[in-house]
Write a protein that holds these residues in place. Structure first.
Motif, PDB file in Angstrom:
ATOM      1  N   ALA A 125       0.831  -1.206   0.000  1.00  0.00           N
ATOM      2  CA  ALA A 125       0.000   0.000   0.000  1.00  0.00           C
ATOM      3  C   ALA A 125       0.863   1.252   0.000  1.00  0.00           C
ATOM      4  N   LEU A 126       0.396   2.263  -0.723  1.00  0.00           N
ATOM      5  CA  LEU A 126       1.101   3.534  -0.775  1.00  0.00           C
ATOM      6  C   LEU A 126       0.916   4.307   0.520  1.00  0.00           C
ATOM      7  N   GLY A 127       1.887   5.124   0.840  1.00  0.00           N
ATOM      8  CA  GLY A 127       1.819   5.946   2.041  1.00  0.00           C
ATOM      9  C   GLY A 127       0.918   7.154   1.847  1.00  0.00           C
ATOM     10  N   PRO A 128       0.711   7.958   2.887  1.00  0.00           N
ATOM     11  CA  PRO A 128      -0.168   9.132   2.799  1.00  0.00           C
ATOM     12  C   PRO A 128       0.443  10.209   1.923  1.00  0.00           C
ATOM     13  N   SER A 129      -0.427  11.054   1.373  1.00  0.00           N
ATOM     14  CA  SER A 129       0.028  12.162   0.525  1.00  0.00           C
ATOM     15  C   SER A 129      -0.122  13.511   1.204  1.00  0.00           C
ATOM     16  N   GLY A 130      -0.619  13.550   2.423  1.00  0.00           N
ATOM     17  CA  GLY A 130      -0.800  14.808   3.129  1.00  0.00           C
ATOM     18  C   GLY A 130      -0.679  14.630   4.631  1.00  0.00           C
ATOM     19  N   VAL A 131      -0.529  15.745   5.323  1.00  0.00           N
ATOM     20  CA  VAL A 131      -0.349  15.758   6.770  1.00  0.00           C
ATOM     21  C   VAL A 131      -1.247  16.836   7.353  1.00  0.00           C
ATOM     22  N   ALA A 132      -1.858  16.570   8.492  1.00  0.00           N
ATOM     23  CA  ALA A 132      -2.675  17.558   9.202  1.00  0.00           C
ATOM     24  C   ALA A 132      -2.395  17.462  10.694  1.00  0.00           C
ATOM     25  N   VAL A 133      -2.147  18.597  11.322  1.00  0.00           N
ATOM     26  CA  VAL A 133      -1.914  18.675  12.762  1.00  0.00           C
ATOM     27  C   VAL A 133      -2.812  19.769  13.334  1.00  0.00           C
ATOM     28  N   ARG A 134      -3.136  19.631  14.606  1.00  0.00           N
ATOM     29  CA  ARG A 134      -4.074  20.576  15.221  1.00  0.00           C
ATOM     30  C   ARG A 134      -3.575  20.992  16.593  1.00  0.00           C
ATOM     31  N   ASP A 135      -3.889  22.243  16.965  1.00  0.00           N
ATOM     32  CA  ASP A 135      -3.536  22.749  18.287  1.00  0.00           C
ATOM     33  C   ASP A 135      -4.647  23.698  18.743  1.00  0.00           C
ATOM     34  N   PHE A 170       2.663  23.221  17.851  1.00  0.00           N
ATOM     35  CA  PHE A 170       2.210  21.885  17.466  1.00  0.00           C
ATOM     36  C   PHE A 170       3.114  20.843  18.103  1.00  0.00           C
ATOM     37  N   ALA A 171       2.527  20.077  19.014  1.00  0.00           N
ATOM     38  CA  ALA A 171       3.311  19.033  19.681  1.00  0.00           C
ATOM     39  C   ALA A 171       3.617  17.881  18.739  1.00  0.00           C
ATOM     40  N   HIS A 172       2.692  17.576  17.842  1.00  0.00           N
ATOM     41  CA  HIS A 172       2.894  16.492  16.885  1.00  0.00           C
ATOM     42  C   HIS A 172       3.350  17.076  15.554  1.00  0.00           C
ATOM     43  N   ARG A 173       4.428  16.580  15.026  1.00  0.00           N
ATOM     44  CA  ARG A 173       5.020  17.034  13.763  1.00  0.00           C
ATOM     45  C   ARG A 173       5.391  18.515  13.817  1.00  0.00           C
ATOM     46  N   GLY A 174       5.681  18.997  15.001  1.00  0.00           N
ATOM     47  CA  GLY A 174       6.035  20.409  15.124  1.00  0.00           C
ATOM     48  C   GLY A 174       7.295  20.773  14.361  1.00  0.00           C
ATOM     49  N   GLU A 175       8.268  19.872  14.333  1.00  0.00           N
ATOM     50  CA  GLU A 175       9.508  20.170  13.613  1.00  0.00           C
ATOM     51  C   GLU A 175       9.276  20.245  12.108  1.00  0.00           C
ATOM     52  N   GLN A 176       8.411  19.361  11.595  1.00  0.00           N
ATOM     53  CA  GLN A 176       8.117  19.411  10.168  1.00  0.00           C
ATOM     54  C   GLN A 176       7.400  20.710   9.805  1.00  0.00           C
ATOM     55  N   THR A 232       0.798  19.126   1.916  1.00  0.00           N
ATOM     56  CA  THR A 232       1.009  17.919   1.131  1.00  0.00           C
ATOM     57  C   THR A 232       2.455  17.472   1.247  1.00  0.00           C
ATOM     58  N   ILE A 233       2.644  16.183   1.100  1.00  0.00           N
ATOM     59  CA  ILE A 233       3.981  15.606   1.132  1.00  0.00           C
ATOM     60  C   ILE A 233       4.129  14.698  -0.079  1.00  0.00           C
ATOM     61  N   PRO A 234       5.330  14.503  -0.569  1.00  0.00           N
ATOM     62  CA  PRO A 234       5.515  13.581  -1.700  1.00  0.00           C
ATOM     63  C   PRO A 234       5.145  12.169  -1.285  1.00  0.00           C
ATOM     64  N   PRO A 235       4.623  11.374  -2.210  1.00  0.00           N
ATOM     65  CA  PRO A 235       4.257   9.992  -1.862  1.00  0.00           C
ATOM     66  C   PRO A 235       5.439   9.236  -1.282  1.00  0.00           C
ATOM     67  N   VAL A 236       5.156   8.529  -0.213  1.00  0.00           N
ATOM     68  CA  VAL A 236       6.204   7.758   0.452  1.00  0.00           C
ATOM     69  C   VAL A 236       6.642   6.611  -0.450  1.00  0.00           C
ATOM     70  N   GLN A 237       7.937   6.463  -0.641  1.00  0.00           N
ATOM     71  CA  GLN A 237       8.461   5.380  -1.463  1.00  0.00           C
ATOM     72  C   GLN A 237       8.287   4.056  -0.717  1.00  0.00           C
ATOM     73  N   THR A 238       7.433   3.202  -1.250  1.00  0.00           N
ATOM     74  CA  THR A 238       7.193   1.916  -0.617  1.00  0.00           C
ATOM     75  C   THR A 238       8.295   0.936  -0.995  1.00  0.00           C
ATOM     76  N   VAL A 239       8.536  -0.010  -0.101  1.00  0.00           N
ATOM     77  CA  VAL A 239       9.554  -1.025  -0.363  1.00  0.00           C
ATOM     78  C   VAL A 239       8.987  -2.042  -1.346  1.00  0.00           C
ATOM     79  N   PRO A 240       9.817  -2.726  -2.097  1.00  0.00           N
ATOM     80  CA  PRO A 240       9.313  -3.771  -2.997  1.00  0.00           C
ATOM     81  C   PRO A 240       8.627  -4.883  -2.207  1.00  0.00           C
ATOM     82  N   LEU A 241       7.746  -5.582  -2.893  1.00  0.00           N
ATOM     83  CA  LEU A 241       7.008  -6.651  -2.234  1.00  0.00           C
ATOM     84  C   LEU A 241       7.940  -7.744  -1.727  1.00  0.00           C
ATOM     85  N   ALA A 242       8.974  -8.040  -2.497  1.00  0.00           N
ATOM     86  CA  ALA A 242       9.923  -9.076  -2.058  1.00  0.00           C
ATOM     87  C   ALA A 242      10.638  -8.672  -0.778  1.00  0.00           C
TER      88      ALA A 242
END
Length: 542
Positions: free
Chosen positions: A13-23, A253-259, A290-300
């Motif tokens: 499965a592909l990773g997320p394409s976006g991020v949301a944080v709240r305070d 933002f406590a979560h993902r504050g550095e990003q 938005t974030i670039p799609p996470v590079q997934t590892v090969p199935l093998a």
């Protein structure tokens, strides 16, 4: 086996394409809250007007009309607020269109199911693949009336779809309908109106890379200062230069504050949304990008060291660790959650169960194997009839939310998620694995066995177990092979290797005239001895 449907291949499965944080906006003054309400109500009025124009345009809407709508809104707000309103309107209209198409498909499936069952004689039994006729003439007659109702609904919705007509409620259809049932909703009229106004406010703006701190409309500085550009009619409320209003609250933002800090420092786009929680009397700020799609590892690579098979159920996640050969390792695990109560409580329960599962998988350095479930076409009463408990069960399973949460949280921990076809996993898992994995100290449930089946399918192995060896003093004295050779293995149909050691009291292994020819040895299935009682050997699993 000919009646089984073809299985889809497993995939990562592909990773997320976006991020949301709240305070939370702590420390707001009464004046700050009043300004936020005035700005939100004014922009909400403009958003409602713009949505009405967009719905009236229907399929004839084009870029020129979009520009006209934006120019009209700019006169009463600003160019940036106008852009945010028109984009939100476009997204809301597109979402309504997708929901309308899904409703058309649901009605079509219901009409087909009822028409099929009405065409069968009353009382005819169904099969695994198709339902049978209705049980009584009374039920048959009731379903004929329901068929006409669904056909009328389908004709009306299909006409709206073809004409591009959608019906959207800003603030939510559920909240709108609760206005007529205040006693059931346990709300007073004042409480309902407060929620209704809060739901229809518009206080959100998309970011723009290259601008100061990534957003000129709602600006948040690296030290947490929040300010917003006031619309033209409310410019007299500004307490900062250039028609801006600075809030007294600070955010961190406590979560993902550095990003988030990296983005605003580099002037990269960040979208913000301010909303009020009327029940708690609090204001919140949500930042997203938005974030670039996470590079997934090969199935093998995901299969290299084994994985964890996960079976999703209405109240828990059943998981079992498997090695790369598909053998269950250790004890099964269960991660429970309670889906009763409010939406926030259900969401927290799902997140808590997932984080425990992910931490357990990370300790062993394994990937996850889950079913690619979709109950969109499985919840209708026409398909399952009187099975109300089953319909309620699958309707309450948070499949879409759990899948989205799992992929996003797994990507943060660097864990790959392998999605497999869900067909027959529960049935075959119980058939081939539930009894063998049950012992005097362990009771294996049907869900645990399904987790093993899911994991084996993700690893590329068949669900069926290997054939067990014969008991002692039969055939080769429990020496019969249990590891099957693959179809492409050379010599798989050849003779078994000679095993040194005593085989009988008179002739040592590999010393007789027919030591290699299994068919010529003194065996119970020898064709020369039992020609009329010859029995084919049981097939080995592939």
């Amino acid at each position: 086996m000919g009646g089984l449907r073809e299985m889809a291949a497993p995939f990562v499965a592909l990773g997320p394409s976006g991020v949301a944080v709240r305070d939370r906006l702590k420390g707001l003054t009464a004046g700050d809250e009043e300004v936020l309400r005035l700005v939100g109500d004014h922009l909400g009025m403009l958003a409602s007007r713009d949505l009405k124009e967009r719905c009236a345009a229907g399929l004839e809407h084009d870029s020129e009309r979009w520009a006209q709508r934006k120019r009209a809104l700019t006169e009463e707000s600003s160019s940036r607020w106008a852009g945010a309103v028109t984009k939100a309107t476009h997204d809301q209209w597109a979402l309504a269109r997708r929901g309308q198409l899904a409703y058309v498909q649901s009605l079509e499936a219901g009409v087909r199911a009822i028409a099929h069952r009405l065409s069968l004689p009353v009382g005819e039994k169904g099969s695994r693949k198709a339902p049978g006729g209705y049980r009584s003439r009374r039920e048959w007659f009731a379903k004929t009336r329901r068929l006409h109702v669904l056909e009328d609904r389908l004709a009306a919705v299909r006409a709206d779809w073809q004409a591009g007509v959608v019906r959207v409620v800003r603030g939510g259809k559920r909240l709108l309908n609760s206005r007529h049932h205040l006693d059931t909703a346990q709300l007073t009229e004042e409480q309902w109106r407060a929620r209704w106004r809060a739901g229809r406010r518009f206080l959100q703006a998309d970011g723009e890379s290259g601008k100061r701190f990534g957003n000129e409309t709602v600006r948040v500085t690296p030290d947490g200062e929040v300010s917003l550009k006031l619309p033209a009619p409310l410019a007299h409320l500004a307490n900062a230069p250039h028609g801006r209003y600075v809030l007294a609250a600070r955010v961190s933002f406590a979560h993902r504050g550095e990003q988030w800090l990296d983005r605003v420092t580099a002037n990269r786009a960040v979208a913000y949304r301010i909303h009020e929680d009327v029940q708690r009397g609090r204001w919140y700020l949500t930042a997203s990008w938005t974030i670039p799609p996470v590079q997934t590892v090969p199935l093998a690579a995901a299969r290299a060291t084994g994985l964890v098979g996960v079976d999703t159920n209405a109240d828990h996640l059943a998981a079992w660790r498997l090695d790369r050969h598909g053998n269950p390792v250790g004890q099964p695990r269960r991660f429970g959650y309670d889906l009763t109560g409010t939406t926030a409580h259900r969401d927290a329960q799902v997140r808590h169960a997932l984080i425990r599962l992910l931490h357990w998988a990370r300790r062993h350095g394994l990937s996850l194997a889950v079913e690619d479930l979709d109950f969109t076409a499985e919840k209708t009463r026409e398909k399952h009839g009187r099975r109300k408990r089953f319909r309620s069960l699958i309707s309450g399973m948070p499949v879409a939310r759990l899948r989205a949460r799992l992929v996003a949280m797994a990507a943060e921990l660097g864990i790959a998620v392998v999605a497999v076809d869900p067909a027959y996993t529960s049935r075959w898992g119980a058939q081939h694995w539930q009894k063998p994995l049950t012992s005097s100290t362990r009771t294996t449930t049907r869900h645990d066995a399904a987790a093993v089946a899911i994991g084996r399918r993700a690893l590329g192995h068949p669900v069926r177990r290997r054939t067990a060896p014969p008991p002692h003093d039969r055939s080769d004295r429990a020496g019969h092979r249990t590891v099957q050779a693959g179809p492409a293995t050379p010599g798989r149909e050849g003779h078994r290797p000679r095993i040194p050691g005593p085989r009988t009291r008179s002739v040592r292994a590999g010393r007789g005239a027919n030591a290699v020819d299994q068919d010529a040895q003194h065996r119970s299935g020898h064709p020369a001895e039992h020609e009329s009682w010859q029995q084919d050997s049981p097939p080995l699993s592939p």
